[in-house]
Design a protein around this motif. Sequence first.
Motif, PDB file in Angstrom:
ATOM      1  N   VAL A  16       0.815  -1.221   0.000  1.00 42.90           N
ATOM      2  CA  VAL A  16       0.000   0.000   0.000  1.00 42.90           C
ATOM      3  C   VAL A  16       0.849   1.270   0.000  1.00 42.90           C
ATOM      4  O   VAL A  16       0.345   2.357  -0.315  1.00 42.90           O
ATOM      5  CB  VAL A  16      -0.957   0.007   1.209  1.00 42.90           C
ATOM      6  N   LEU A  19       1.850   2.200  -4.224  1.00 44.73           N
ATOM      7  CA  LEU A  19       0.753   2.029  -5.177  1.00 44.73           C
ATOM      8  C   LEU A  19       1.144   2.554  -6.556  1.00 44.73           C
ATOM      9  O   LEU A  19       1.921   3.496  -6.696  1.00 44.73           O
ATOM     10  CB  LEU A  19      -0.501   2.757  -4.685  1.00 44.73           C
ATOM     11  N   TRP A  20       0.577   1.919  -7.579  1.00 38.86           N
ATOM     12  CA  TRP A  20       0.835   2.302  -8.976  1.00 38.86           C
ATOM     13  C   TRP A  20      -0.440   2.905  -9.566  1.00 38.86           C
ATOM     14  O   TRP A  20      -1.534   2.363  -9.396  1.00 38.86           O
ATOM     15  CB  TRP A  20       1.264   1.079  -9.767  1.00 38.86           C
ATOM     16  N   SER A  28      -5.092   4.560  -8.095  1.00 40.34           N
ATOM     17  CA  SER A  28      -3.853   3.964  -7.592  1.00 40.34           C
ATOM     18  C   SER A  28      -4.161   2.574  -7.047  1.00 40.34           C
ATOM     19  O   SER A  28      -5.043   2.423  -6.177  1.00 40.34           O
ATOM     20  CB  SER A  28      -3.257   4.850  -6.494  1.00 40.34           C
ATOM     21  N   VAL A  29      -3.469   1.592  -7.544  1.00 37.92           N
ATOM     22  CA  VAL A  29      -3.769   0.200  -7.193  1.00 37.92           C
ATOM     23  C   VAL A  29      -2.495  -0.522  -6.769  1.00 37.92           C
ATOM     24  O   VAL A  29      -1.382  -0.065  -7.020  1.00 37.92           O
ATOM     25  CB  VAL A  29      -4.412  -0.539  -8.388  1.00 37.92           C
ATOM     26  N   GLN A  30      -2.687  -1.673  -6.134  1.00 37.42           N
ATOM     27  CA  GLN A  30      -1.567  -2.537  -5.769  1.00 37.42           C
ATOM     28  C   GLN A  30      -1.238  -3.407  -6.985  1.00 37.42           C
ATOM     29  O   GLN A  30      -1.745  -4.519  -7.128  1.00 37.42           O
ATOM     30  CB  GLN A  30      -1.919  -3.401  -4.557  1.00 37.42           C
TER      31      GLN A  30
END
Length: 206
Positions: A16, A19-20, A28-30
Amino acid sequence: IRDCFELFSKWETLDVNNLWYCPNCKDSVQAKKKMEIFKCPPILILHLKRFKARDAGILSSGGRLNTYIDFPLENLNLSSFVKQSESAPIYDLYAISNHYGDTGFGHYTAYALNAPSKTWMEFDDSAVTTIDRARICSTASYVLFYKRQDLREEVKYELIKQVLPTDYVIPVLPPKAETKKEILKEERKSSMEDMNDIESNGFRVE
């Protein structure tokens, strides 16, 4: 060492704190990432992770990792880990940097292969001694230096340039006299030039 390469190229999910941002879902996600080796250099340097940091508020503490890593002295084959290779990525070990101690203090030694005699040498400050092959792999092993098998003993400059910055200029030493006869000839020539300089200044040596 193969386990290390497999872990290096394993899929990893970002936490977390890393994040990208996805351009498709606009969020923004993992994300998942994977490291791969595209091409192997003529000289391969493997840096083993020997230190681990632990977050402790403002300060951080850690310790040394004393995991024993078994690695080959000859025939390290990376074919299954390399995406593209013009030459067979098979390597022989020629030197090691060792670390003893902890994060607060330590001592470094080195092992190096004497190629002509095929003898391993240990360098510990000013002391140089031979070392048995069975002692090369240890928990002190820190940085491993491998040479690709297709390289000759006299490594070509164009191959070395593959691992150097593009603006790096390889120093070239001036040629030296190769034989004792040539050395004496150079000394005699230098002596005659000195005598000529003396005579040109009004002095004559009888």
